[in-house]
Scaffold this active site. Structure first.
Site, PDB file in Angstrom:
ATOM      1  N   CYS A  63      38.782 -24.875 -23.877  1.00 38.56           N
ATOM      2  CA  CYS A  63      39.786 -25.144 -22.843  1.00 38.56           C
ATOM      3  C   CYS A  63      39.652 -26.558 -22.265  1.00 38.56           C
ATOM      4  O   CYS A  63      38.569 -26.967 -21.846  1.00 38.56           O
ATOM      5  CB  CYS A  63      39.640 -24.110 -21.732  1.00 38.56           C
ATOM      6  SG  CYS A  63      40.798 -24.361 -20.378  1.00 38.56           S
ATOM      7  N   GLY A 110      42.253 -24.043 -13.689  1.00 36.70           N
ATOM      8  CA  GLY A 110      41.444 -23.307 -12.717  1.00 36.70           C
ATOM      9  C   GLY A 110      41.322 -21.835 -12.997  1.00 36.70           C
ATOM     10  O   GLY A 110      42.028 -21.270 -13.830  1.00 36.70           O
ATOM     11  N   GLU A 111      40.381 -21.202 -12.304  1.00 40.20           N
ATOM     12  CA  GLU A 111      40.162 -19.762 -12.424  1.00 40.20           C
ATOM     13  C   GLU A 111      40.623 -19.133 -11.099  1.00 40.20           C
ATOM     14  O   GLU A 111      39.962 -19.282 -10.068  1.00 40.20           O
ATOM     15  CB  GLU A 111      38.672 -19.499 -12.689  1.00 40.20           C
ATOM     16  CG  GLU A 111      38.223 -18.067 -12.520  1.00 40.20           C
ATOM     17  CD  GLU A 111      39.081 -17.028 -13.247  1.00 40.20           C
ATOM     18  OE1 GLU A 111      39.377 -17.205 -14.435  1.00 40.20           O
ATOM     19  OE2 GLU A 111      39.477 -16.044 -12.595  1.00 40.20           O
ATOM     20  N   CYS A 134      47.360 -25.912 -20.792  1.00 40.37           N
ATOM     21  CA  CYS A 134      46.673 -26.261 -19.551  1.00 40.37           C
ATOM     22  C   CYS A 134      45.668 -27.404 -19.655  1.00 40.37           C
ATOM     23  O   CYS A 134      44.884 -27.471 -20.580  1.00 40.37           O
ATOM     24  CB  CYS A 134      45.977 -25.041 -18.986  1.00 40.37           C
ATOM     25  SG  CYS A 134      45.143 -24.046 -20.221  1.00 40.37           S
ATOM     26  N   GLU A 152      48.529 -29.756 -12.685  1.00 43.14           N
ATOM     27  CA  GLU A 152      49.713 -29.620 -13.534  1.00 43.14           C
ATOM     28  C   GLU A 152      50.428 -28.289 -13.320  1.00 43.14           C
ATOM     29  O   GLU A 152      49.796 -27.290 -12.989  1.00 43.14           O
ATOM     30  CB  GLU A 152      49.295 -29.627 -15.010  1.00 43.14           C
ATOM     31  CG  GLU A 152      48.543 -30.843 -15.432  1.00 43.14           C
ATOM     32  CD  GLU A 152      48.017 -30.728 -16.863  1.00 43.14           C
ATOM     33  OE1 GLU A 152      47.282 -31.625 -17.277  1.00 43.14           O
ATOM     34  OE2 GLU A 152      48.337 -29.748 -17.558  1.00 43.14           O
ATOM     35  N   ASN A 156      45.529 -23.786 -28.922  1.00 41.61           N
ATOM     36  CA  ASN A 156      46.019 -25.158 -28.790  1.00 41.61           C
ATOM     37  C   ASN A 156      44.897 -26.104 -29.163  1.00 41.61           C
ATOM     38  O   ASN A 156      43.807 -26.023 -28.595  1.00 41.61           O
ATOM     39  CB  ASN A 156      46.423 -25.440 -27.341  1.00 41.61           C
ATOM     40  CG  ASN A 156      47.696 -24.735 -26.985  1.00 41.61           C
ATOM     41  OD1 ASN A 156      48.737 -24.965 -27.575  1.00 41.61           O
ATOM     42  ND2 ASN A 156      47.595 -23.827 -26.026  1.00 41.61           N
ATOM     43  N   SER A 183      41.510 -12.872 -20.133  1.00 42.74           N
ATOM     44  CA  SER A 183      41.238 -13.745 -21.278  1.00 42.74           C
ATOM     45  C   SER A 183      40.028 -13.187 -22.008  1.00 42.74           C
ATOM     46  O   SER A 183      38.899 -13.372 -21.575  1.00 42.74           O
ATOM     47  CB  SER A 183      40.955 -15.168 -20.790  1.00 42.74           C
ATOM     48  OG  SER A 183      42.084 -15.648 -20.098  1.00 42.74           O
ATOM     49  N   LEU A 184      40.298 -12.497 -23.100  1.00 44.11           N
ATOM     50  CA  LEU A 184      39.213 -11.791 -23.795  1.00 44.11           C
ATOM     51  C   LEU A 184      38.618 -12.668 -24.900  1.00 44.11           C
ATOM     52  O   LEU A 184      37.441 -12.996 -24.873  1.00 44.11           O
ATOM     53  CB  LEU A 184      39.765 -10.468 -24.345  1.00 44.11           C
ATOM     54  CG  LEU A 184      38.749  -9.499 -24.933  1.00 44.11           C
ATOM     55  CD1 LEU A 184      37.726  -9.066 -23.899  1.00 44.11           C
ATOM     56  CD2 LEU A 184      39.470  -8.264 -25.503  1.00 44.11           C
ATOM     57  N   HIS A 185      39.413 -12.997 -25.886  1.00 43.75           N
ATOM     58  CA  HIS A 185      39.102 -13.975 -26.929  1.00 43.75           C
ATOM     59  C   HIS A 185      37.987 -13.613 -27.912  1.00 43.75           C
ATOM     60  O   HIS A 185      37.797 -14.305 -28.915  1.00 43.75           O
ATOM     61  CB  HIS A 185      38.806 -15.369 -26.348  1.00 43.75           C
ATOM     62  CG  HIS A 185      39.874 -15.902 -25.452  1.00 43.75           C
ATOM     63  ND1 HIS A 185      41.208 -15.767 -25.723  1.00 43.75           N
ATOM     64  CD2 HIS A 185      39.811 -16.561 -24.260  1.00 43.75           C
ATOM     65  CE1 HIS A 185      41.928 -16.329 -24.753  1.00 43.75           C
ATOM     66  NE2 HIS A 185      41.101 -16.799 -23.846  1.00 43.75           N
ATOM     67  N   SER A 211      45.919 -14.615 -14.499  1.00 41.37           N
ATOM     68  CA  SER A 211      45.038 -14.603 -15.666  1.00 41.37           C
ATOM     69  C   SER A 211      43.609 -14.950 -15.251  1.00 41.37           C
ATOM     70  O   SER A 211      43.382 -15.914 -14.523  1.00 41.37           O
ATOM     71  CB  SER A 211      45.556 -15.631 -16.676  1.00 41.37           C
ATOM     72  OG  SER A 211      44.750 -15.653 -17.818  1.00 41.37           O
TER      73      SER A 211
END
Ligand code: SAH
Length: 341
Positions: free
Chosen positions: A119, A159-160, A332, A92, A290, A214-216, A191
């Site tokens: 995710c 993806g990473e 995503c 996507e 999300n 991406s800490l979170h 990211s």
């Protein structure tokens, strides 16, 4: 199998074309046909001799990807593309309109191995890395379809990116090459969930891109419970790598923090974040989480606002990310997942 000509950096294509006994300027012409004029067939390269065109066609292929679904937001012109790759896999991209121009969010892998539990991209597991050409084609195909110019690119789709390091670096070189799209890497954000070794490697390239982390969560216990990568590289190793990255590139870092009610949005979480990042030249992007079908996570508006104002009072530079494409599940991995099941 024919070679994937769209995946070559300019100097690599020059070396290839020289091996065919051609002069160097030919490589430049071919590069422009591929990356500026964007022809789909060698036969359209009108200033190249027909014998060379035939030879190229025997050795190389010009990859393409197909739009299989396109969702357009009625709210804000956000467009989400579901693409089919030559091998039948799906990825996507999302095109967003901002005041300063159009931004495209692209995928870097088919699926993801990282296993972040909020995710959608990771749920069906990992299939394969994307080739440099498959990252570029997300941009070229979106531009061709929309008639719009992509002004900035974020590597925040499926993806990473740092788990597909070599192909992503190659993609960045092609994207920014003078004979290609010639996009300054200042207009690119990458990211990562925090592959520390690769952050050190990326710093060595001194690209001008913005690194987003991406800490979170701000304790190892909490971060490990939602992001398995933290068991491999903990928060203090991650912050050390970020400081090295900032020292080497002179760029400030952006930290992503998806605010999940009851998980990471308390006053103590905000205090922990202030303590962790205070004094660093960085920016905190708060993302309302999300909601995905597979999890119960949601953001609470009040908790999110309190969290943001606590950070500001604590001296951090923080903004709440605007939600775009809310009516088309623009986040995503959600479309690919629906499509493949
Ligand atoms: N693998 C990379 C890039 C892809 S994810 C990374 O982890 O950074 C892009 C961003 O979306 C990351 O910050 C990721 O943590 C975030 N994200 C993933 N799922 C989300 C969700 N359900 N709600 C909000 N943000 C999410």
């Amino acid at each position: 199998m024919k070679k994937d000509i769209l995946s070559y950096a300019p100097e690599e294509l020059s070396a290839e074309i020289e091996l065919l006994g051609e002069k160097n300027f030919r490589a430049k012409q071919i590069y422009e046909w591929l990356h500026t004029k964007r022809v789909h067939e060698f036969s359209n390269m009108s200033n190249i001799s027909s014998s060379l065109r035939t030879k190229l066609d025997e050795i190389y292929c010009i990859n393409s990807i197909k739009i299989v679904r396109k969702l357009e937001s009625a709210l804000d012109n956000t467009v989400k593309y579901l693409y089919e790759l030559p091998d039948g896999n799906h990825i996507e991209s999302v095109m967003m309109e901002y005041k300063h121009g159009n931004s495209l969010c692209i995928s870097t892998q088919v699926g993801c191995k990282m296993g972040c539990n909020f995710c959608a991209s990771t749920i069906a597991g990992f299939k394969r890395n994307l080739l440099p050409s498959e990252m570029l084609l997300q941009v070229y195909t979106a531009e061709e379809d929309s008639g719009k110019h992509v002004d900035s690119i974020v590597l925040m789709g499926i993806g990473e990116p740092l788990d597909n390091f070599d192909n992503v670096v190659k993609f960045l070189k092609i994207l920014s090459s003078e004979t290609g799209k010639n996009l300054s890497l200042r207009h690119v954000s990458l990211s990562t969930c925090g592959l520390v070794d690769r952050i050190y490697d990326l710093a060595e390239y001194r690209f001008g891109l913005t690194l987003s982390i991406s800490l979170h969560a701000v304790t190892d216990e909490k971060r490990s419970s939602i992001m398995p990568v933290n068991k491999r590289y903990n928060i203090s190793q991650l912050i050390k790598a970020c400081k090295d990255y900032m020292d080497k590139t002179g760029r400030r870092i952006s930290f992503e923090y998806a605010v999940i009610h009851g998980v990471n949005d308390t006053a103590a979480d905000a205090e922990g974040l202030i303590r962790l990042l205070k004094g660093m030249n960085c920016h905190v992007n708060l993302i309302p989480v999300n909601e995905i079908k597979e999890r119960n996570y949601r953001s609470d508006r009040n908790a999110l606002k309190n969290f943001a104002s606590a950070l500001e009072k604590g001296g951090l530079n923080a903004t709440i990310r605007r939600t775009l494409g809310a009516d088309i599940d623009a986040a995503c991995g959600q479309l690919r997942r629906e499509y493949e099941i």
